[in-house]
Design an enzyme around this catalytic site. Structure first.
Site, mmCIF file in Angstrom:
data_model
loop_
_atom_site.group_PDB
_atom_site.id
_atom_site.type_symbol
_atom_site.label_atom_id
_atom_site.label_comp_id
_atom_site.label_asym_id
_atom_site.label_seq_id
_atom_site.Cartn_x
_atom_site.Cartn_y
_atom_site.Cartn_z
ATOM 1 N N HIS A 83 0.822 -1.210 0.000
ATOM 2 C CA HIS A 83 0.000 0.000 0.000
ATOM 3 C C HIS A 83 0.855 1.258 0.000
ATOM 4 O O HIS A 83 1.997 1.266 0.471
ATOM 5 C CB HIS A 83 -0.922 0.012 1.211
ATOM 6 C CG HIS A 83 -2.037 -0.981 1.110
ATOM 7 N ND1 HIS A 83 -3.063 -1.016 2.016
ATOM 8 C CD2 HIS A 83 -2.303 -1.953 0.198
ATOM 9 C CE1 HIS A 83 -3.908 -1.978 1.680
ATOM 10 N NE2 HIS A 83 -3.462 -2.566 0.587
ATOM 11 N N GLU A 85 0.708 4.046 1.709
ATOM 12 C CA GLU A 85 1.117 4.564 3.016
ATOM 13 C C GLU A 85 2.320 3.794 3.544
ATOM 14 O O GLU A 85 3.281 4.382 4.051
ATOM 15 C CB GLU A 85 -0.041 4.439 4.025
ATOM 16 C CG GLU A 85 -1.329 5.083 3.566
ATOM 17 C CD GLU A 85 -2.258 4.159 2.785
ATOM 18 O OE1 GLU A 85 -3.475 4.344 2.903
ATOM 19 O OE2 GLU A 85 -1.774 3.257 2.061
ATOM 20 N N CYS A 111 -6.039 1.879 5.348
ATOM 21 C CA CYS A 111 -6.684 0.687 5.877
ATOM 22 C C CYS A 111 -6.168 0.442 7.296
ATOM 23 O O CYS A 111 -5.238 1.117 7.757
ATOM 24 C CB CYS A 111 -6.383 -0.518 4.984
ATOM 25 S SG CYS A 111 -4.657 -1.083 5.059
ATOM 26 N N CYS A 114 -2.357 -0.406 7.513
ATOM 27 C CA CYS A 114 -1.525 0.787 7.316
ATOM 28 C C CYS A 114 -1.653 1.737 8.499
ATOM 29 O O CYS A 114 -0.670 2.357 8.914
ATOM 30 C CB CYS A 114 -1.881 1.489 6.011
ATOM 31 S SG CYS A 114 -1.304 0.592 4.549
#
Length: 161
Positions: A83, A85, A111, A114
């Site tokens: 992801h 992040e 999410c 993260c």
């Protein structure tokens, strides 16, 4: 001075974007590097109005991309990608930049996984534009003391549309 360099508009000197608008525009640009077919997300990690790292959702370094071989779907999520992040945090680790006290500007609310990484990395604030379908991530961030703000763009000055 503005007229001499051509930075004028109909109503006078052109306005500069505020920091949130500026960094979220950067996150939009970073998202264009995403290699996942399912979702393009960009993240910009900032400390004291200076970019310390960026990240987008993409495959591991040197591994096939979703755009080349398709997404690896498990329980409704692509698992081939890291992801955005987390990639920004990993850039800090890779290049030796401290993330403690930083602010994350992201095109999408992180999410839960993260969010946990952001808390552990010392990120103090998250600014996002789009919601993510996760009932717990925002609450988790806020419970951990991370300020979490949906981006509310400033109104355009009167007479400019």
């Amino acid at each position: 001075m503005a007229a001499a360099c051509g930075r004028t508009g109909e109503a006078g000197p052109l306005a500069r974007p505020d920091w949130e608008t500026y960094f979220l525009a950067m996150a939009d640009l970073v998202a264009t590097r995403s290699t996942c077919l399912r979702r393009q997300v960009g993240a910009v990690l900032v400390r004291e109005e200076r970019v310390i790292a960026t990240g987008y959702n993409g495959s591991l370094r040197g591994r096939p991309h979703c755009a080349d071989v398709g997404c690896l779907m498990v329980d409704g999520h692509c698992r081939r990608t890291v992801h955005a992040e987390l990639n920004a945090l990993l850039q800090c680790a890779f290049y030796g930049s401290a993330s403690q006290g930083s602010v994350l500007f992201c095109t999408t609310l992180p999410c839960l996984d993260c969010a946990k990484a952001l808390v552990q990395a010392g990120v103090r604030r998250v600014v996002y534009r789009d919601r993510y379908d996760d009932a717990h991530s925002r609450a988790f961030l806020e419970e951990a003391g991370v300020r979490c703000d949906a981006f509310d763009p400033p109104a355009a000055p009167a007479g400019r549309e």
